[in-house]
Design an enzyme around this catalytic site. Structure first.
Site, PDB file in Angstrom:
ATOM      1  N   ARG A 240       0.717  -1.209   0.048  1.00 52.68           N
ATOM      2  CA  ARG A 240       0.008  -0.004   0.008  1.00 52.68           C
ATOM      3  C   ARG A 240       0.780   1.357   0.057  1.00 52.68           C
ATOM      4  NH1 ARG A 240      -2.645   0.800   5.364  1.00 52.68           N
ATOM      5  NH2 ARG A 240      -1.139   2.428   5.355  1.00 52.68           N
ATOM      6  N   HIS A 244      -3.548   4.575   4.635  1.00 49.49           N
ATOM      7  CA  HIS A 244      -4.768   3.795   4.649  1.00 49.49           C
ATOM      8  C   HIS A 244      -5.769   4.510   4.037  1.00 49.49           C
ATOM      9  CE1 HIS A 244      -8.004   1.147   5.694  1.00 49.49           C
ATOM     10  NE2 HIS A 244      -8.620   2.185   6.186  1.00 49.49           N
ATOM     11  N   TYR A 253       3.441   4.753  12.145  1.00 54.84           N
ATOM     12  CA  TYR A 253       3.660   3.288  12.201  1.00 54.84           C
ATOM     13  C   TYR A 253       4.675   2.582  11.188  1.00 54.84           C
ATOM     14  CZ  TYR A 253      -0.117   3.363   8.739  1.00 54.84           C
ATOM     15  OH  TYR A 253      -1.193   3.440   7.877  1.00 54.84           O
TER      16      TYR A 253
HETATM   17  C1  TPP Z   1     -15.613  -5.513  10.741  1.00 57.35           C
HETATM   18  C2  TPP Z   1     -14.699  -4.101  10.695  1.00 57.35           C
HETATM   19  N1  TPP Z   1     -13.736  -3.921  11.685  1.00 57.35           N
HETATM   20  C3  TPP Z   1     -13.079  -2.957  11.317  1.00 57.35           C
HETATM   21  C4  TPP Z   1     -13.401  -2.045  10.294  1.00 57.35           C
HETATM   22  C5  TPP Z   1     -12.326  -0.478  10.112  1.00 57.35           C
HETATM   23  N2  TPP Z   1     -11.570  -0.878   9.019  1.00 57.35           N
HETATM   24  C6  TPP Z   1     -11.804  -0.469   7.721  1.00 57.35           C
HETATM   25  S1  TPP Z   1     -10.603  -0.883   6.743  1.00 57.35           S
HETATM   26  C7  TPP Z   1      -9.621  -1.676   7.959  1.00 57.35           C
HETATM   27  C8  TPP Z   1      -8.308  -2.549   7.519  1.00 57.35           C
HETATM   28  C9  TPP Z   1      -8.546  -3.353   6.584  1.00 57.35           C
HETATM   29  O1  TPP Z   1      -7.402  -3.954   6.223  1.00 57.35           O
HETATM   30  P1  TPP Z   1      -7.241  -4.964   4.870  1.00 57.35           P
HETATM   31  O2  TPP Z   1      -8.401  -6.104   5.044  1.00 57.35           O
HETATM   32  O3  TPP Z   1      -5.812  -5.401   4.804  1.00 57.35           O
HETATM   33  O4  TPP Z   1      -7.455  -4.025   3.812  1.00 57.35           O
HETATM   34  P2  TPP Z   1      -6.765  -2.900   3.142  1.00 57.35           P
HETATM   35  O5  TPP Z   1      -7.561  -1.609   3.669  1.00 57.35           O
HETATM   36  O6  TPP Z   1      -5.329  -2.922   3.504  1.00 57.35           O
HETATM   37  O7  TPP Z   1      -6.852  -2.777   1.677  1.00 57.35           O
HETATM   38  C10 TPP Z   1     -10.413  -1.907   9.033  1.00 57.35           C
HETATM   39  C11 TPP Z   1      -9.988  -2.243  10.145  1.00 57.35           C
HETATM   40  C12 TPP Z   1     -14.210  -2.331   9.434  1.00 57.35           C
HETATM   41  N3  TPP Z   1     -14.504  -1.504   8.336  1.00 57.35           N
HETATM   42  N4  TPP Z   1     -14.918  -3.470   9.748  1.00 57.35           N
END
Ligand code: TPP
Ligand code: MG
Length: 327
Positions: A240, A244, A253
């Site tokens: 990435r 985020h 971080y």
């Molecule tokens: C059930 C849930 N928990 C927490 C969140 C908050 N949240 C949004 S994106 C994210 C990270 C997801 O990471 P990843 O699956 O690796 O996808 P990336 O964003 O890195 O593409 C989190 C924790 C959420 N949207 N839904």
């Protein structure tokens, strides 16, 4: 199937257009013109490679919020995306009722997802079950981040697809972070693809920075699914390259050195080099394409600025049913 030269160039164009559009979204955010952006920068190769391996309009796509390049590859226009960023009425996803990047395109079989991560995966398996029950030969491509593969919904969806031999491709876009949580604090295996064997499915690993490699890997899984041989988990690994989201400060971080190191594996640069090596692109043609992408993004922002906001009195339509029959 080997890709024609024309298709290879088209895939590169889609990646480049998505990148310039994504970059502009960051600028619009920093100018205070939009409320939120979540970026797909660094993930374009996996997204575009995957879409070119399915049959657009026949197959189903159940994407997640980072899949801007995937949606551009499916035919969403830059101005349609800008409408959603600006919350303007012509936003095709929801008429500006939904957060940006919760993509859908009903006419192209692209299904909207909810904000809780991994809830899209059971939807994909359900669509796969429907296709199988109807005796069809369409397939379902669904995407997810590596962090969200820790969610129960993902295991349930993959298990269900495995048990019922459903035509679903579970593509994990492993960008190495779930917001601030690095992969090694998220899972005890090296790859999300390794989780597949415990559920009885093949787990394939592919370099997610190389668009044509992703295409080949997804195509194989698509052909298996279409032939009734069931689902596949594929992990495309990349990095990435942005925080985020527009609300995140990744300096808290991860080091700048780490991010800079990964910029050398930028999928746009790698695809450009691959095309130049094959004699399909020159530096001058690249400059022309790049200018064309920037011009298209300028046009999209202009159209977005000129478009009307939704009417306040329409805010609840069609969010709530007009008439409810309690009988
Ligand atoms: C059930 C849930 N928990 C927490 C969140 C908050 N949240 C949004 S994106 C994210 C990270 C997801 O990471 P990843 O699956 O690796 O996808 P990336 O964003 O890195 O593409 C989190 C924790 C959420 N949207 N839904
Ligand atoms: Mg991630």
């Amino acid at each position: 199937m080997t890709l024609s030269n024309a298709l290879k160039k088209e895939m590169f164009w889609v990646m480049l257009l998505a990148r310039r559009l994504d970059e502009r979204a960051w600028v619009l955010h920093r100018q205070g013109k939009i409320a939120f952006h979540i970026s797909g920068i660094g993930q374009e190769a996996a997204q575009v490679g995957a879409v070119y391996a399915i049959k657009k309009g026949k197959d189903w796509l159940v994407p997640y919020y980072r899949d801007l390049a995937m949606l551009i590859a499916m035919g969403m226009t830059p101005s349609e995306f800008v409408m959603s960023l600006l919350g303007k009425a012509p936003d095709p996803t929801s008429g500006a009722r939904q957060m940006p990047s919760h993509f859908s395109m009903r006419h192209a079989n692209v299904v909207s997802h909810s904000a809780p991560v991994a809830t899209q995966s059971p939807h994909a398996s359900g669509i796969g079950l429907g296709i199988k029950m109807d005796g069809g030969d369409a397939v379902v491509l669904t995407t997810i981040g590596e962090g969200a593969t820790s969610q129960g919904e993902w295991y349930e969806a993959v298990n269900f697809a495995a048990v019922h031999k459903l035509p679903v491709i579970f593509l994990v876009e492993n960008n190495q972070y779930a917001i601030s949580v690095p992969q090694e604090k998220q899972m005890a295996v090296n790859s999300a693809a390794d989780k597949a064997c415990g559920l009885g499915l093949p787990g394939i690993k592919v370099d997610g920075t190389r668009v044509f490699e992703v295409y080949e890997a997804i195509l194989e899984a698509v052909e298996k699914a279409r032939n009734g041989e069931g689902a596949t988990v594929i992990e495309a690994k990349m990095y990435r390259l942005t925080p985020h989201s527009s609300d995140d400060d990744d300096r808290s971080y991860r080091t700048r050195e780490e991010v800079e190191k990964h910029k050398k594996q930028d999928p746009i640069i790698l695809a450009k080099e691959a095309l130049i090596d094959e004699g399909l692109l020159t530096e001058e043609e690249y400059e022309e394409l790049d200018q064309k992408a920037k011009d298209e993004v300028d046009e999209a922002v202009k159209a977005g600025n000129e478009a009307p906001y939704p009417k306040g009195e329409d805010a609840a339509t069609p969010v709530y049913a007009e008439e409810v029959n309690h009988g």
